[in-house]
Write a protein that holds these residues in place. Structure first.
Motif, PDB file in Angstrom:
ATOM      1  N   SER A  95      16.950  -1.040   9.592  1.00 48.02           N
ATOM      2  CA  SER A  95      16.924   0.176  10.394  1.00 48.02           C
ATOM      3  C   SER A  95      15.935   1.171   9.809  1.00 48.02           C
ATOM      4  O   SER A  95      15.842   1.339   8.592  1.00 48.02           O
ATOM      5  CB  SER A  95      18.330   0.792  10.431  1.00 48.02           C
ATOM      6  N   LEU A  96      15.183   1.819  10.679  1.00 50.69           N
ATOM      7  CA  LEU A  96      14.285   2.912  10.294  1.00 50.69           C
ATOM      8  C   LEU A  96      14.679   4.172  11.047  1.00 50.69           C
ATOM      9  O   LEU A  96      15.178   4.081  12.178  1.00 50.69           O
ATOM     10  CB  LEU A  96      12.823   2.558  10.614  1.00 50.69           C
ATOM     11  N   PRO A  97      14.401   5.357  10.477  1.00 49.62           N
ATOM     12  CA  PRO A  97      13.866   5.605   9.145  1.00 49.62           C
ATOM     13  C   PRO A  97      14.782   5.038   8.055  1.00 49.62           C
ATOM     14  O   PRO A  97      15.941   4.709   8.316  1.00 49.62           O
ATOM     15  CB  PRO A  97      13.808   7.134   9.064  1.00 49.62           C
ATOM     16  N   ALA A 150       8.219  -3.008   0.871  1.00 51.81           N
ATOM     17  CA  ALA A 150       8.897  -3.713   1.955  1.00 51.81           C
ATOM     18  C   ALA A 150       8.627  -3.084   3.311  1.00 51.81           C
ATOM     19  O   ALA A 150       8.422  -3.798   4.304  1.00 51.81           O
ATOM     20  CB  ALA A 150      10.401  -3.738   1.686  1.00 51.81           C
ATOM     21  N   PHE A 151       8.619  -1.759   3.372  1.00 46.26           N
ATOM     22  CA  PHE A 151       8.632  -1.098   4.679  1.00 46.26           C
ATOM     23  C   PHE A 151       7.360  -0.322   5.024  1.00 46.26           C
ATOM     24  O   PHE A 151       7.110  -0.062   6.201  1.00 46.26           O
ATOM     25  CB  PHE A 151       9.827  -0.148   4.769  1.00 46.26           C
ATOM     26  N   THR A 156       1.376   0.194   6.922  1.00 45.89           N
ATOM     27  CA  THR A 156       0.350   1.237   6.828  1.00 45.89           C
ATOM     28  C   THR A 156      -1.039   0.634   6.717  1.00 45.89           C
ATOM     29  O   THR A 156      -1.999   1.127   7.333  1.00 45.89           O
ATOM     30  CB  THR A 156       0.639   2.141   5.624  1.00 45.89           C
ATOM     31  N   GLN A 157      -1.158  -0.438   5.950  1.00 41.21           N
ATOM     32  CA  GLN A 157      -2.452  -1.097   5.807  1.00 41.21           C
ATOM     33  C   GLN A 157      -2.947  -1.620   7.151  1.00 41.21           C
ATOM     34  O   GLN A 157      -4.131  -1.487   7.489  1.00 41.21           O
ATOM     35  CB  GLN A 157      -2.336  -2.239   4.798  1.00 41.21           C
ATOM     36  N   GLY A 272       6.736  -5.079   9.032  1.00 42.38           N
ATOM     37  CA  GLY A 272       6.231  -4.520   7.778  1.00 42.38           C
ATOM     38  C   GLY A 272       5.409  -5.480   6.952  1.00 42.38           C
ATOM     39  O   GLY A 272       4.654  -5.052   6.081  1.00 42.38           O
ATOM     40  N   ASP A 273       5.537  -6.783   7.195  1.00 41.73           N
ATOM     41  CA  ASP A 273       4.801  -7.758   6.383  1.00 41.73           C
ATOM     42  C   ASP A 273       3.335  -7.782   6.796  1.00 41.73           C
ATOM     43  O   ASP A 273       3.013  -7.906   7.979  1.00 41.73           O
ATOM     44  CB  ASP A 273       5.399  -9.153   6.555  1.00 41.73           C
TER      45      ASP A 273
END
Length: 384
Positions: A95-97, A150-151, A156-157, A272-273
């Motif tokens: 779950s995010l955030p 992990a997240f 971001t990249q 995220g990966d």
């Protein structure tokens, strides 16, 4: 005395400013290069499934600005909607955030809020970083390496096309860390989505006898009559023909696919990966939970650097871009008969509510300038 105004762009900025000036008795023309109004928050019914699709990516309206909330509700019926984002990372769904559920699941613990807070502060966060200068340093100081990698690192990249160590720390400050089980992505009091989509809302804003709208019309300076003031919501550098170079943007590619049933059980699933090439999958029927559809329309999103013919989404605003922006902004301030508004016109990332707030304020400042006989500003909200 009534004045003539030309809005270049029929997104939120041009529509809101144009409506306010029209209501004040002025003549407003709106030209839009696309075949629809609403800019990047354009929505339409998918002809195959009947699902309301957010064509340029999902938009959830959220704000604490009561005037802005009342404004959009005057032009559309909003239905309550809470954005609950999930992320797939390392073979699991979280779950995010990042909240207490995320922390307990990730570390295989059953911590209470005070225990989790102490755990992150004492065993995860890198307190040797006193003043974070990059996204990565901010994350390491804020949540520690395990949660960051992990997240946030891979996502971001992919989103920005560079290492998080090259991005400013300010980007991460928009991402909350919660020590309770609240998985509402936003903090704001007012949250929702218009029942008939954003395009219908913008069409309602533009529905005024003093507004003339022309779609499929690329701006031509010859369209500007003598004494007409232009509100430019296109790219700031585009006004000058990009003669100093182009300001950098990230753009998005969408890969559409359909599914018979419910594909992922939520509207937004991040990935995220870094090995997964897309940043997220959006399932659009979940943006309208008051509707029921047997089929489903989904989009995989891929982020990359924008080319000249691409739709600009996210301004990069790194050192090189800010230097070029400084030069363009200085030139813009010397222009006469034009004001630069909105996300593209000021080269800033703006949520929808902020866009509308700034447009309302810009229209009021324009009317005040007319009353005082003073010059209408080139910028109502400086880009730097």
């Amino acid at each position: 005395m009534a004045r003539d105004f030309l809005m270049v762009g029929a997104g939120l900025s041009g529509a809101v400013v144009g409506r306010a000036l029209a209501e004040a008795g002025h003549r407003v023309r709106v030209v839009e290069a696309r075949d629809h109004v609403g800019g990047n928050c354009h929505t339409r019914r998918d002809p195959e499934t009947g699902i309301m699709v957010h064509v340029y990516g999902p938009h959830i309206f959220h704000t604490d600005d009561e005037e802005v909330w009342d404004y959009v509700n005057a032009h559309a019926r909003f239905r309550p909607y809470m954005n609950r984002v999930k992320t797939t990372a390392r073979g699991e769904v979280f779950s995010l955030p990042v909240n207490l559920h995320t922390i307990n699941q990730f570390f295989r613990r059953t911590m209470r809020p005070d225990e989790a807070r102490a755990f992150i502060a004492e065993q995860q966060a890198d307190r040797s970083i006193l003043e974070p200068h990059s996204f990565e340093e901010q994350a390491l100081r804020f949540i520690g390496r395990d949660l960051y990698e992990a997240f946030f690192k891979g996502y971001t990249q992919k989103q920005w096309g560079c290492a998080p160590s090259e991005l400013p720390a300010s980007i991460l400050k928009r991402l909350p860390l919660r020590f309770n089980y609240d998985d509402n992505y936003f903090f704001h009091r007012f949250q929702g989505i218009p029942e008939e989509g954003y395009t219908a809302m913008v069409e309602g804003i533009l529905d005024h006898p003093n507004i003339a709208l022309r779609l499929n019309t690329v701006f031509d300076p010859a369209q500007v009559g003598e004494g007409t003031h232009v509100f430019w919501s296109g790219p700031l550098d585009g006004w000058f023909g990009y003669d100093l170079g182009r300001l950098g943007y990230r753009t998005l590619d969408f890969e559409r696919f359909t599914y018979r049933g419910d594909y992922q059980g939520c509207a937004v699933m991040n990935y995220g990966d870094v090995e997964v090439p897309w940043t997220r999958i959006t399932e659009h029927k979940h943006f309208a939970p008051w509707e029921h559809h047997a089929g489903s329309v989904c989009y995989r999103e891929y982020s990359r650097a924008a080319r000249p013919d691409d739709i600009p989404y996210y301004p990069i605003r790194q050192v090189a871009e800010k230097a070029l922006l400084t030069d363009y902004a200085a030139r813009a301030r010397k222009e006469r008969g034009v004001s630069f508004i909105g996300r593209l016109g000021t080269y800033r990332y703006l949520d929808m509510d902020v866009t509308i707030r700034e447009a309302l304020d810009s229209a009021r400042a324009t009317l005040a300038a007319l009353k005082q006989g003073s010059r209408i500003p080139a910028f109502f909200h400086p880009p730097l």
